[in-house]
Design a protein around this motif. Structure first.
Motif, PDB file in Angstrom:
ATOM      1  N   PRO A  23     -27.269-110.142  94.518  1.00 16.49           N
ATOM      2  CA  PRO A  23     -28.883-109.525  94.360  1.00 16.49           C
ATOM      3  C   PRO A  23     -28.777-109.842  92.785  1.00 16.49           C
ATOM      4  CG  PRO A  23     -28.031-108.328  96.092  1.00 16.49           C
ATOM      5  CD  PRO A  23     -26.374-108.982  95.844  1.00 16.49           C
ATOM      6  N   GLY A  24     -27.739-109.700  92.062  1.00 14.54           N
ATOM      7  CA  GLY A  24     -28.056-109.454  90.968  1.00 14.54           C
ATOM      8  C   GLY A  24     -28.122-110.658  89.781  1.00 14.54           C
ATOM      9  N   VAL A  25     -26.802-111.534  90.838  1.00 11.62           N
ATOM     10  CA  VAL A  25     -26.420-112.957  90.165  1.00 11.62           C
ATOM     11  C   VAL A  25     -28.422-113.620  90.228  1.00 11.62           C
ATOM     12  CG1 VAL A  25     -25.910-115.081  90.247  1.00 11.62           C
ATOM     13  CG2 VAL A  25     -24.939-112.798  90.150  1.00 11.62           C
ATOM     14  N   ARG A  26     -28.942-113.632  91.802  1.00  6.28           N
ATOM     15  CA  ARG A  26     -30.088-114.270  91.907  1.00  6.28           C
ATOM     16  C   ARG A  26     -31.034-113.524  91.064  1.00  6.28           C
ATOM     17  NH1 ARG A  26     -30.082-117.499  96.142  1.00  6.28           N
ATOM     18  NH2 ARG A  26     -27.861-117.444  97.345  1.00  6.28           N
ATOM     19  N   ALA A  27     -31.643-112.367  90.956  1.00  5.25           N
ATOM     20  CA  ALA A  27     -32.072-111.770  90.085  1.00  5.25           C
ATOM     21  C   ALA A  27     -32.229-112.303  88.814  1.00  5.25           C
ATOM     22  CB  ALA A  27     -32.336-109.998  90.198  1.00  5.25           C
ATOM     23  N   ALA A  28     -30.939-112.673  88.049  1.00  4.31           N
ATOM     24  CA  ALA A  28     -30.433-112.778  86.324  1.00  4.31           C
ATOM     25  C   ALA A  28     -31.670-114.513  86.590  1.00  4.31           C
ATOM     26  CB  ALA A  28     -29.335-112.882  86.489  1.00  4.31           C
ATOM     27  N   LEU A  29     -30.970-114.889  87.613  1.00  8.60           N
ATOM     28  CA  LEU A  29     -31.445-116.402  87.795  1.00  8.60           C
ATOM     29  C   LEU A  29     -32.390-116.624  87.649  1.00  8.60           C
ATOM     30  CD1 LEU A  29     -28.463-117.851  89.622  1.00  8.60           C
ATOM     31  CD2 LEU A  29     -29.331-118.582  87.765  1.00  8.60           C
ATOM     32  N   ALA A  30     -33.713-115.856  88.567  1.00  7.82           N
ATOM     33  CA  ALA A  30     -35.181-115.524  88.859  1.00  7.82           C
ATOM     34  C   ALA A  30     -36.160-115.581  87.614  1.00  7.82           C
ATOM     35  CB  ALA A  30     -35.100-114.780  90.037  1.00  7.82           C
ATOM     36  N   ALA A  31     -34.795-114.312  86.904  1.00  5.42           N
ATOM     37  CA  ALA A  31     -35.575-114.144  85.548  1.00  5.42           C
ATOM     38  C   ALA A  31     -35.343-115.352  85.003  1.00  5.42           C
ATOM     39  CB  ALA A  31     -35.167-112.597  85.033  1.00  5.42           C
ATOM     40  N   GLY A  32     -34.587-116.558  84.751  1.00  7.53           N
ATOM     41  CA  GLY A  32     -34.485-117.338  83.611  1.00  7.53           C
ATOM     42  C   GLY A  32     -33.587-117.022  82.575  1.00  7.53           C
ATOM     43  N   MET A  33     -32.647-115.659  83.295  1.00  8.11           N
ATOM     44  CA  MET A  33     -31.441-116.407  82.408  1.00  8.11           C
ATOM     45  C   MET A  33     -30.458-116.534  82.703  1.00  8.11           C
ATOM     46  SD  MET A  33     -32.399-111.865  81.881  1.00  8.11           S
ATOM     47  CE  MET A  33     -33.802-111.264  81.090  1.00  8.11           C
ATOM     48  N   HIS A  34     -29.389-115.933  81.661  1.00  8.42           N
ATOM     49  CA  HIS A  34     -27.708-117.106  82.571  1.00  8.42           C
ATOM     50  C   HIS A  34     -26.609-115.664  82.591  1.00  8.42           C
ATOM     51  CE1 HIS A  34     -29.643-120.623  79.516  1.00  8.42           C
ATOM     52  NE2 HIS A  34     -29.941-120.174  79.773  1.00  8.42           N
ATOM     53  N   PRO A  35     -26.730-115.984  84.656  1.00 11.92           N
ATOM     54  CA  PRO A  35     -25.538-115.337  84.702  1.00 11.92           C
ATOM     55  C   PRO A  35     -24.423-115.294  84.821  1.00 11.92           C
ATOM     56  CG  PRO A  35     -27.152-115.962  86.440  1.00 11.92           C
ATOM     57  CD  PRO A  35     -27.317-116.430  85.578  1.00 11.92           C
ATOM     58  N   ILE A  36     -23.194-115.050  84.499  1.00 13.46           N
ATOM     59  CA  ILE A  36     -21.779-114.760  84.670  1.00 13.46           C
ATOM     60  C   ILE A  36     -20.511-114.313  85.549  1.00 13.46           C
ATOM     61  CG2 ILE A  36     -19.667-115.169  83.778  1.00 13.46           C
ATOM     62  CD1 ILE A  36     -21.023-115.688  80.626  1.00 13.46           C
ATOM     63  N   GLN A  37     -20.561-114.593  86.466  1.00  8.33           N
ATOM     64  CA  GLN A  37     -20.765-113.680  87.210  1.00  8.33           C
ATOM     65  C   GLN A  37     -19.502-113.235  87.503  1.00  8.33           C
ATOM     66  OE1 GLN A  37     -21.893-114.805  91.425  1.00  8.33           O
ATOM     67  NE2 GLN A  37     -20.912-113.279  92.661  1.00  8.33           N
ATOM     68  N   VAL A  38     -18.697-111.798  87.926  1.00 13.19           N
ATOM     69  CA  VAL A  38     -17.455-111.361  88.006  1.00 13.19           C
ATOM     70  C   VAL A  38     -17.078-110.883  89.545  1.00 13.19           C
ATOM     71  CG1 VAL A  38     -15.167-109.896  86.759  1.00 13.19           C
ATOM     72  CG2 VAL A  38     -17.557-110.830  85.088  1.00 13.19           C
TER      73      VAL A  38
END
Length: 223
Positions: A176-191
């Motif tokens: 959920p956090g990764v999808r939220a960040a991507l939808a906000a136009g940000m650059h997620p790094i998932q751990v």
């Protein structure tokens, strides 16, 4: 296989809290199981695992769907009581967290916590875990109507910090956090923490690493 580094200087690094900075998801699972045991409820661990990364309201809805409110409500109440005691004792850090925060602070990189936890719980967790001094800003589940995976909480974070979402790096553990960040136009790094990303999530094309140490190595400039 090497993961491509972030190729720009970030305006801000936004960090999830539970499962990313704090080993709280594992502790929470222990509390769910202990609460079920105390209430003599036969609940499959798979149900508890499905709650990882969800907002409290969504957790309540899922448990009510699966167990009925007559079982779900006492279970949540008992789990919350057990978890509060663990928070008061100080939740354990994820490996590599403090060195990463020290590097970000030393480089004067803007930092904020972005968490689905309600505001007072978020500050309490940071305080008892000895992390509050690293953050001036917490954007929490109390601040928005639509939780992760909706992008609202990350858009609000960028607005409050006065930064361009496209120059924000997000550290997250859950889908959920990764999808939220991507939808906000940000650059997620998932751990990833307890739940590994499935193929559908991997196809989103974000960076996935094994540790906070590796995540730190992707953030440029080298800190």
């Amino acid at each position: 296989m090497a993961v491509e580094a972030i190729g720009f200087e970030p305006a801000a690094v936004l960090l999830d809290m539970d499962g990313l900075m704090l080993d709280s998801e594992r502790v929470h699972q222990e509390c769910w199981r202990e609460a079920a045991k105390q209430l003599d409820l036969d609940v499959d661990d798979e149900l508890f695992m499905s709650l990882v990364g969800l907002h409290e309201d969504d957790q309540h809805e899922r448990l009510c769907e699966q167990l009925g409110p007559e079982k779900a409500d006492p279970l949540i109440e008992r789990c919350d009581a057990l978890f509060t005691k663990r928070i008061e004792a100080g939740l354990p850090h994820k490996p590599g967290l403090v060195p990463l925060l020290e590097r970000l602070a030393g480089a004067q990189v803007t930092r904020a916590v972005v968490t689905s936890s309600v505001c007072e719980h978020a500050w309490q967790k940071l305080e008892t875990a000895g992390l509050r001094r690293y953050f001036d800003t917490v954007i929490s589940g109390s601040d928005i109507d639509s939780p992760k995976p909706a992008p609202d909480i990350y858009r609000l974070a960028a607005e409050r910090l006065g930064v361009d979402p496209a120059r924000c790096i997000v550290l997250e553990d859950s889908e959920p956090g990764v999808r939220a960040a991507l939808a906000a136009g940000m650059h997620p790094i998932q751990v990833p923490d307890l739940v590994q990303p499935d193929e559908a999530l991997r196809e989103m094309g974000h960076r996935i690493v094994e540790s906070l140490e590796q995540a730190g190595e992707l953030i440029t400039p080298r800190l």
